[in-house]
Design a protein around this motif. Structure first.
Motif: not given
Length: 192
Positions: A155-168, A97-111
């Motif tokens: 994608x509109x505030x959602x940032x995703x990467x594949x693995x630790x090699x992508x951390x930079x 529910x905490x995660x879902x609320x960020x999206x419902x509010x349009x707040x940025x998320x990185x995963x």
């Protein structure tokens, strides 16, 4: 750039089994950019991090339990990976529910890495484009996402990467997106 996130508060949501570097590196970079960063978990007990899912690493003190916070308390969210971490989070209703609320509010998320698994449970990937660790890409597609194999995907505030090699690339992009603030609420999923 040192104060790009001054006045912003970011939650890192993690549980036992989190990949250590996927927690520590974003936290360090966000702090350097001026953000206040809090580690949120299922309880306030310390969490056990891992290196490559098999070697126990450091334990981390938790700032707040997910049941005691709200997305309203934060400007952005980071979901680190590690195989066990998101599996622990996605079976907890308060965490989902905490995660879902960020999206419902349009707040940025990185995963990063396995972090998007929690997004699947929150039903916020439908109609979105993401990347992730290869082993969960089918789950993302089955949940309605378009999956790409890129170092970092936004994608509109959602940032995703594949693995630790992508951390930079991941850290640079979350700072940029978190500085931009709220984004348009995506029409599919993301309903609180």
């Amino acid at each position: 750039m040192a104060n790009e996130l001054q006045g912003r508060t970011v939650a890192i949501l993690a549980a036992d089994g989190v990949e250590q570097v996927e927690l520590t590196r974003p936290r360090e970079e966000l702090r350097k950019a001026g953000a206040r960063v809090e580690l949120v978990s299922l309880s306030t007990d310390p969490i056990q991090s891992m290196n490559s899912d098999i070697n126990p690493a450091e334990k981390f003190e938790v700032d707040r339990a997910v049941g005691d916070v709200s997305a309203d308390d934060y400007d952005a969210l980071v979901l680190p990976g590690g195989t066990v971490n998101p599996d622990n989070l996605r079976v907890d209703e308060k965490a989902v529910g905490f995660v879902r609320a960020f999206f419902a509010a349009g707040k940025p998320v990185g995963a990063i890495c396995h972090g998007p698994w929690t997004l699947v449970e929150a039903d916020v990937v439908r109609g979105r484009t993401l990347t992730s660790y290869p082993s969960i890409r089918t789950d993302l597609r089955n949940a309605g996402a378009t999956v790409v194999d890129e170092q970092v995907c936004t994608d509109e505030g959602l940032v995703t990467s594949r693995n630790p090699d992508d951390l930079d690339a991941f850290c640079a992009k979350i700072i940029e997106e978190f500085a931009e603030g709220r984004h348009r609420v995506h029409p599919e999923g993301a309903t609180a």
